[in-house]
Design an enzyme around this catalytic site. Sequence first.
Site, PDB file in Angstrom:
ATOM      1  N   GLU A  60       0.838  -1.203   0.000  1.00  0.00           N
ATOM      2  CA  GLU A  60       0.000   0.000   0.000  1.00  0.00           C
ATOM      3  C   GLU A  60       0.871   1.250   0.000  1.00  0.00           C
ATOM      4  O   GLU A  60       0.570   2.244  -0.652  1.00  0.00           O
ATOM      5  CB  GLU A  60      -0.932  -0.005   1.222  1.00  0.00           C
ATOM      6  N   HIS A 129     -11.495  -6.417   7.486  1.00  0.00           N
ATOM      7  CA  HIS A 129     -12.144  -6.218   6.188  1.00  0.00           C
ATOM      8  C   HIS A 129     -13.445  -5.447   6.366  1.00  0.00           C
ATOM      9  O   HIS A 129     -14.351  -5.587   5.556  1.00  0.00           O
ATOM     10  CB  HIS A 129     -12.436  -7.564   5.495  1.00  0.00           C
TER      11      HIS A 129
END
Lengths: 325, 377
Positions: A60, A129
């Site tokens: 990321e 998530h």
Amino acid sequence: MPVMNMVQALNQALREEMRRDKRVVVLGEDVGRRGGVFLVTEGLIDEFGEDRVIDTPLSEMGIIGVAIGMALYGLRPVAEIQFIDFVYEAFDQIVSNMAKIRYRSGGMYSVPMVLRSPCCGGIRGGMHHSQSPESYFIHTAGLITVMPSTPYDAKGLLKASIRSEDPVVFLEPKSIYRTIKEDVPDRDYTVPLGRARLVREGDDVTVVTWGAMVYQALEAAKLAEEKHGWSIEVLDLRTLFPFDKDAIVESLEKTERLVIVHEAPKTLGPGAEIGAYIAENHIELLRGPIARVAGFDTPFPLVHEKLYMPNIARIYMALRKVMEY
Amino acid sequence: MEVLEEPPISLDKALKMYRVIDEDGNPVGPEPSIPDKLLIDMYTYMVRARILDSWLLKLQRMGRVALHAPNKGQEAASVGATLALEGRDWLFPSYRELGALLVRGMSEEEILDRALTTIDDPLKGSDFAIYGHRKYNIVPAPVPVANQLPHAVGAALAAKIMGDDIVTMTFFGDGSTSRGDFHAALNFAGVFKAPVVFVNQNNQWAISVPVKRQTAAPTIAVKGVAYGVPGIRVDGNDVLAVYTTALEAVDRARRGEGPTLIEAVTYRLGPHTTADDPDRYRSRSEVEEWERREPIRRFRLYLEKKGILGPGDAEEIYRTWESRIEETVVKVLDKPPLPPEVILEDVYSKPTWNLVEQMRELEESIKLLKELGVEVE
């Protein structure tokens, strides 16, 4: 007019923007052949090739750092973070660079990029998530933060975000990726950043919310109407910063009662800022206390997520609180 | 397990140190053919950086500069590497690269305007110790170290995608190689063959932590090899070694053959910043040893031995720039400061409503402070 879900609308927004402007590129993990794990970028690689639909290494920090460099040079990158829960590795790049390069360079350089990512709960995604971390971005000067709740808005807001001169964090509530379908024009249009949408008109309470919580708020509004005849207005904020203060004030002039609903944890959630803004500047409009319904102040749990997130009962409890004050 | 078919990148160049001249300016091998004028320019840039560096120290002590990160001892890597770029290329410096700024064309006046945050400060007072200017394709460095490395990779990839014949170069210290940004940048650059040159100023110390505490790798350059990025270790105090290596790396990037990691082995002769006291963590004798190897004296001896600088030429260059820079300092010291409203500008392309409200609050507070007779600067 074709009927689309949010995934299809986002895909069309990307496709149209990439056709319109060759500076627009997409990068992220699995965005190429796989089309993204939720298929938002499906098929783009076939039309635009590997140079503009870039499968990256799993980092990321790299995705956002490299996207910043691309934007500095003159591209309009749309960087996908596979789940917003994984964005923290990129935080230094987001907070120290994506948000600050315009300021640091005295306005000489800018970073017109979009960080788009699925967010929020409701799919039994567990702790990593399901998160709603919008407060971090709202708290960081230099960023615009957006969250759509409908396919129509998703397309128009993403197109506006790609055209924005400022960096945008675009959060997509994944639980309604495919559950909400509506007519979405097959043509070019944008939904302006910074403007809320009136979802339901009412006279007694203003509910300010966004993302998937819009639908919870609507259910609670219906219940309150059925049970008590209360008339509940629901405002979908859409852009979380800079938020549409005028729309909230206009609604409160009529209802004089405010409830804020969001999935993000309560403490220093966006509701704190919205509530404080109203209390600081428009206390005279209110008949009583502001109520907030939010995710509990815990990590996001795998079990009992429907109890953790604001639900019809908790929103109804808040409506009762402000109506019976 | 399948093994890569491509021939491995040379470990030799990553482990041994390349140099052209020794510590007394004597050639140790074949010398690159470089025109005399460029050699004198190299020397002059290094001298200008040294003089400007000492002025910034002085101005910090006078309270006119908030903080300075001294460059002394690292001029060869800064100047030598940057001279390999073309004007259209992009630079992503760290906060310790005065030489690189000068080579790119930034003037002493522009640098001093920045450091003293005058009305002409191109970065409008945003932070200390950082420099940049769009006119020269220098993106102002972020203070968190290594942040700029992925940006250099992204800009290089963007240029590649747009079909522009552009190379990017970025500078960073030995401490930076421990950060995730270094890893992400080298990894992406290797995978995408980005036209970028990474110049590591291995100055031995990250504030008080020696390079041995940053890594157990034998060199910094060797780290490139694992990313598929050639790593080349050079004597960072030998401007000729740095320049020729950088030139090769820039050419390689321009040919589309991908990135290079250059480790310039050098030494920070001064403190980390004006807020640091290096006597607490390193010995005077170590510093004295590196003083003997410092790049300007060494290059001067070389140029004099070759007859490129005649007797008195070096002093003349020094005196000329000393007086020019002093004049510039006097001029810049006299400039008015930035107006207060800059603190609320350039957050967004257009001010958001909260900033409009806060601008009114700022203006009213300034008026009130005046009435109260309270000085805030």
